[in-house]
Design an enzyme around this catalytic site. Structure first.
Site, PDB file in Angstrom:
ATOM      1  N   PRO A 176       0.825  -1.216   0.000  1.00 23.90           N
ATOM      2  CA  PRO A 176       0.000   0.000   0.000  1.00 23.90           C
ATOM      3  C   PRO A 176       0.862   1.270   0.000  1.00 23.90           C
ATOM      4  CG  PRO A 176      -0.860  -1.581   1.574  1.00 23.90           C
ATOM      5  CD  PRO A 176       0.422  -2.158   1.056  1.00 23.90           C
ATOM      6  N   GLY A 212       5.035   1.372  -4.374  1.00 23.68           N
ATOM      7  CA  GLY A 212       4.845   0.693  -5.662  1.00 23.68           C
ATOM      8  C   GLY A 212       6.076   0.926  -6.519  1.00 23.68           C
ATOM      9  N   SER A 213       6.114   2.096  -7.151  1.00 22.96           N
ATOM     10  CA  SER A 213       7.286   2.420  -7.984  1.00 22.96           C
ATOM     11  C   SER A 213       8.562   2.418  -7.150  1.00 22.96           C
ATOM     12  CB  SER A 213       7.111   3.806  -8.618  1.00 22.96           C
ATOM     13  OG  SER A 213       5.902   3.879  -9.317  1.00 22.96           O
ATOM     14  N   GLU A 260       9.451  -9.451 -17.984  1.00 24.51           N
ATOM     15  CA  GLU A 260       8.096  -9.062 -17.565  1.00 24.51           C
ATOM     16  C   GLU A 260       7.583  -7.907 -18.423  1.00 24.51           C
ATOM     17  OE1 GLU A 260       7.546  -8.326 -13.374  1.00 24.51           O
ATOM     18  OE2 GLU A 260       5.512  -7.586 -13.686  1.00 24.51           O
ATOM     19  N   GLY A 293     -19.136   4.319 -32.346  1.00 23.49           N
ATOM     20  CA  GLY A 293     -20.309   5.090 -31.934  1.00 23.49           C
ATOM     21  C   GLY A 293     -20.841   4.563 -30.605  1.00 23.49           C
ATOM     22  N   GLU A 304       6.018   6.131 -16.540  1.00 25.31           N
ATOM     23  CA  GLU A 304       6.928   7.185 -16.057  1.00 25.31           C
ATOM     24  C   GLU A 304       8.255   6.536 -15.636  1.00 25.31           C
ATOM     25  OE1 GLU A 304       3.699   6.936 -15.096  1.00 25.31           O
ATOM     26  OE2 GLU A 304       2.999   8.629 -16.283  1.00 25.31           O
TER      27      GLU A 304
HETATM   28  C1  LIG Z   1      -4.276  -4.866 -12.110  1.00 25.26           C
HETATM   29  C2  LIG Z   1      -2.953  -4.739 -11.435  1.00 25.26           C
HETATM   30  C3  LIG Z   1      -2.151  -5.858 -11.269  1.00 25.26           C
HETATM   31  C4  LIG Z   1      -0.926  -5.750 -10.608  1.00 25.26           C
HETATM   32  N1  LIG Z   1      -0.192  -6.890 -10.381  1.00 25.26           N
HETATM   33  C5  LIG Z   1       0.901  -6.809  -9.564  1.00 25.26           C
HETATM   34  C6  LIG Z   1       1.586  -7.993  -9.160  1.00 25.26           C
HETATM   35  O1  LIG Z   1       1.241  -9.106  -9.563  1.00 25.26           O
HETATM   36  N2  LIG Z   1       2.619  -7.870  -8.291  1.00 25.26           N
HETATM   37  C7  LIG Z   1       3.044  -6.667  -7.815  1.00 25.26           C
HETATM   38  O2  LIG Z   1       3.990  -6.631  -7.034  1.00 25.26           O
HETATM   39  N3  LIG Z   1       2.419  -5.517  -8.198  1.00 25.26           N
HETATM   40  C8  LIG Z   1       1.356  -5.563  -9.042  1.00 25.26           C
HETATM   41  N4  LIG Z   1       0.697  -4.412  -9.416  1.00 25.26           N
HETATM   42  C9  LIG Z   1       1.159  -3.145  -8.879  1.00 25.26           C
HETATM   43  C10 LIG Z   1       1.812  -2.233  -9.910  1.00 25.26           C
HETATM   44  O3  LIG Z   1       3.034  -2.758 -10.326  1.00 25.26           O
HETATM   45  C11 LIG Z   1       1.914  -0.853  -9.247  1.00 25.26           C
HETATM   46  O4  LIG Z   1       0.602  -0.335  -9.148  1.00 25.26           O
HETATM   47  C12 LIG Z   1       2.806   0.080 -10.045  1.00 25.26           C
HETATM   48  O5  LIG Z   1       4.143  -0.329  -9.976  1.00 25.26           O
HETATM   49  C13 LIG Z   1       2.708   1.529  -9.541  1.00 25.26           C
HETATM   50  O6  LIG Z   1       2.837   1.608  -8.160  1.00 25.26           O
HETATM   51  P1  LIG Z   1       1.762   2.434  -7.304  1.00 25.26           P
HETATM   52  O7  LIG Z   1       0.422   1.949  -7.673  1.00 25.26           O
HETATM   53  O8  LIG Z   1       2.165   2.380  -5.877  1.00 25.26           O
HETATM   54  O9  LIG Z   1       1.899   3.925  -7.840  1.00 25.26           O
HETATM   55  P2  LIG Z   1       2.947   5.013  -7.326  1.00 25.26           P
HETATM   56  O10 LIG Z   1       4.313   4.453  -7.316  1.00 25.26           O
HETATM   57  O11 LIG Z   1       2.436   5.628  -6.082  1.00 25.26           O
HETATM   58  O12 LIG Z   1       2.844   6.079  -8.496  1.00 25.26           O
HETATM   59  C14 LIG Z   1       1.808   7.054  -8.616  1.00 25.26           C
HETATM   60  C15 LIG Z   1       2.136   7.927  -9.834  1.00 25.26           C
HETATM   61  O13 LIG Z   1       3.359   8.622  -9.601  1.00 25.26           O
HETATM   62  C16 LIG Z   1       4.272   8.361 -10.634  1.00 25.26           C
HETATM   63  N5  LIG Z   1       5.616   8.331 -10.101  1.00 25.26           N
HETATM   64  C17 LIG Z   1       6.085   7.646  -9.023  1.00 25.26           C
HETATM   65  N6  LIG Z   1       7.388   7.846  -8.871  1.00 25.26           N
HETATM   66  C18 LIG Z   1       7.783   8.671  -9.877  1.00 25.26           C
HETATM   67  C19 LIG Z   1       9.035   9.249 -10.272  1.00 25.26           C
HETATM   68  N7  LIG Z   1      10.162   8.980  -9.623  1.00 25.26           N
HETATM   69  N8  LIG Z   1       9.054  10.049 -11.358  1.00 25.26           N
HETATM   70  C20 LIG Z   1       7.923  10.303 -12.049  1.00 25.26           C
HETATM   71  N9  LIG Z   1       6.722   9.793 -11.725  1.00 25.26           N
HETATM   72  C21 LIG Z   1       6.645   8.980 -10.664  1.00 25.26           C
HETATM   73  C22 LIG Z   1       3.870   6.992 -11.172  1.00 25.26           C
HETATM   74  O14 LIG Z   1       4.368   6.783 -12.486  1.00 25.26           O
HETATM   75  C23 LIG Z   1       2.364   7.101 -11.103  1.00 25.26           C
HETATM   76  O15 LIG Z   1       1.878   7.795 -12.220  1.00 25.26           O
HETATM   77  C24 LIG Z   1      -0.494  -4.496 -10.128  1.00 25.26           C
HETATM   78  C25 LIG Z   1      -1.282  -3.361 -10.330  1.00 25.26           C
HETATM   79  C26 LIG Z   1      -2.504  -3.475 -10.949  1.00 25.26           C
HETATM   80  C27 LIG Z   1      -3.345  -2.246 -11.099  1.00 25.26           C
END
Ligand SMILES: Cc1cc2nc3c(=O)[nH]c(=O)nc-3n(C[C@H](O)[C@H](O)[C@H](O)COP(=O)(O)OP(=O)(O)OC[C@H]3O[C@@H](n4cnc5c(N)ncnc54)[C@H](O)[C@@H]3O)c2cc1C
Length: 370
Positions: free
Chosen positions: A117, A120-121, A233, A330, A358
């Site tokens: 939670p 992510g990135s 991947e 449409g 990104e």
């Molecule tokens: C349907 C689905 C399936 C998934 N399956 C998996 C899985 O099997 N295993 C797993 O581990 N994860 C999984 N994910 C997670 C996915 O990899 C993450 O949602 C993704 O990496 C982005 O992380 P976040 O959602 O925390 O977004 P955040 O990291 O919070 O990013 C929010 C926004 O900020 C931008 N951002 C963040 N840092 C920067 C930066 N340094 N510079 C510019 N922009 C930035 C991002 O690009 C994004 O637009 C899944 C997600 C979905 C929706």
């Protein structure tokens, strides 16, 4: 021949049931088992573990044909080409003998849990911990958005074995968590905008007792293993998005050729023809590039830049195609009985998962030595 055989299999086992799976929100395990029985799960696995020792071209065919059925089958590609390779590459002989044959038959479904939670990135800053206690790791933390999260029997979990490590990524290790691990529970199946039949879920670890034996590779190397495997991947995501764009184009072409307005076929308006011409051009560019990247990947080249380029550009292109395709349908394009409706809501996630677009541009910029 392999493609024809696989398509025939899907025509019987997947196409007629797909809409029902979307409504029920899950792909039945029986489908996974049938995939396994017919040699369509992890065909690249070595023969001594029950695989076919096939090259990545077979995986490409499988991913393309699954995407043609529908994007919710993405979890199968994830199992085949994303998670199981961790076991094959970093597992001990004993781990490989224990798990790989069942990954091939579909008795074991796999998942990979990196995202939390709060991270992510920014993967290096995950907070799930694994503390060694005798023959076990005690795991605490939470993961979210995990593909195959409901079905998964084996989950490769990224955790911090050294939360004080500097830089933080050096403290990450990969643990294989098995279905019946005490202290491991899964949350609800998440309700998503698209990929309705894909079981994406949250995972919870509360003093989860994972045998130390389940460590993949070495402690502290997890981040490096992830970086190594993310190339394939991201390539798999690009292949799926390219295929989705091709499918959406073909649906739209068929539609505008049969729909009439103002006394002629919609496809006869020059503006419609130009839009289809533009889409066809972008799709051809994507196909040419992704095929080249596949070849280079199969030749074992380090193509981090190219894979990142393919992932961001092709997924954005597929999103443009989806928007145009719906517009050209449409009002019917907005109706669930038209395939373009689900394609439109399924595609945007390809620009988000496996590293957001990104992050892809950040990687490319770094490689450009700016
Ligand atoms: C349907 C689905 C399936 C998934 N399956 C998996 C899985 O099997 N295993 C797993 O581990 N994860 C999984 N994910 C997670 C996915 O990899 C993450 O949602 C993704 O990496 C982005 O992380 P976040 O959602 O925390 O977004 P955040 O990291 O919070 O990013 C929010 C926004 O900020 C931008 N951002 C963040 N840092 C920067 C930066 N340094 N510079 C510019 N922009 C930035 C991002 O690009 C994004 O637009 C899944 C997600 C979905 C929706």
């Amino acid at each position: 021949m392999f493609r024809a055989a696989f398509r025939k299999f899907l025509e019987k086992e997947a196409y007629p049931h797909y809409n029902d799976w979307e409504k029920r929100g899950i792909i039945p395990r029986s489908f996974w088992a049938k995939m396994g029985e017919n040699g369509f799960l992890c065909p690249w696995v070595d023969e001594k573990y029950g695989g076919l020792n096939a090259d990545f071209a077979y995986s490409v065919v499988i991913n393309e044909e699954l995407e043609k059925v529908g994007s919710s089958l993405v979890g199968i590609g994830l199992h085949n080409d994303i998670v199981t390779p961790y076991i094959a590459s970093y597992g001990t002989e004993e781990q490989k003998q224990k798990w790989l044959p069942k990954c091939v038959t579909g008795e074991l479904i796999t998942a990979i849990a990196m995202t939390e939670p709060g991270a992510g990135s920014d993967l290096a800053n995950i907070s799930t911990t694994a503390v060694k206690d005798g023959d076990y790791y005690i795991v605490n933390g939470q993961k979210t958005f995990i593909t195959n999260g409901i079905h998964a029997d084996l989950i490769v979990v990224a955790c911090k074995t050294d939360p004080q490590a500097k830089p933080p990524h050096r403290g990450i290790s990969l643990l294989v968590v098995e279905r019946d691990t005490p202290g491991f529970t899964r949350g609800r199946k998440l309700e998503k905008v698209g990929l309705h039949a894909q079981d994406t879920a949250e995972l919870f670890f509360q003093d989860a007792k994972v045998p130390a034996y389940n460590l993949l590779g070495e402690e502290g190397k997890g981040f490096y293993y992830l970086m190594e495997k993310l190339q394939q991947e991201r390539l798999v995501v690009a292949i799926a998005a390219q295929t989705a764009a091709e499918v959406m184009f073909s649906l739209t072409k068929q539609y505008v050729k049969q729909r009439t307005a103002f006394g002629k076929r919609v496809s006869e308006f020059q503006t419609v023809q130009f839009r289809l011409a533009e889409m066809a051009t972008e799709i051809a560019l994507g196909r040419t590039f992704v095929d080249r990247v596949i070849e280079e990947h199969m030749a074992g080249k380090q193509i981090v830049t190219e894979v990142s380029m393919a992932k961001w550009w092709i997924t954005e292109m597929a999103k443009r195609v989806a928007a145009e395709a719906m517009q050209l349908h449409g009002g019917y394009g907005y109706m669930e009985e038209y395939e373009i409706a689900r394609r439109y809501r399924d595609i945007p996630v390809s620009a988000i998962y496996a590293g957001t677009n990104e992050m892809m541009k950040t990687i490319i910029a770094r490689q450009l030595d700016l």
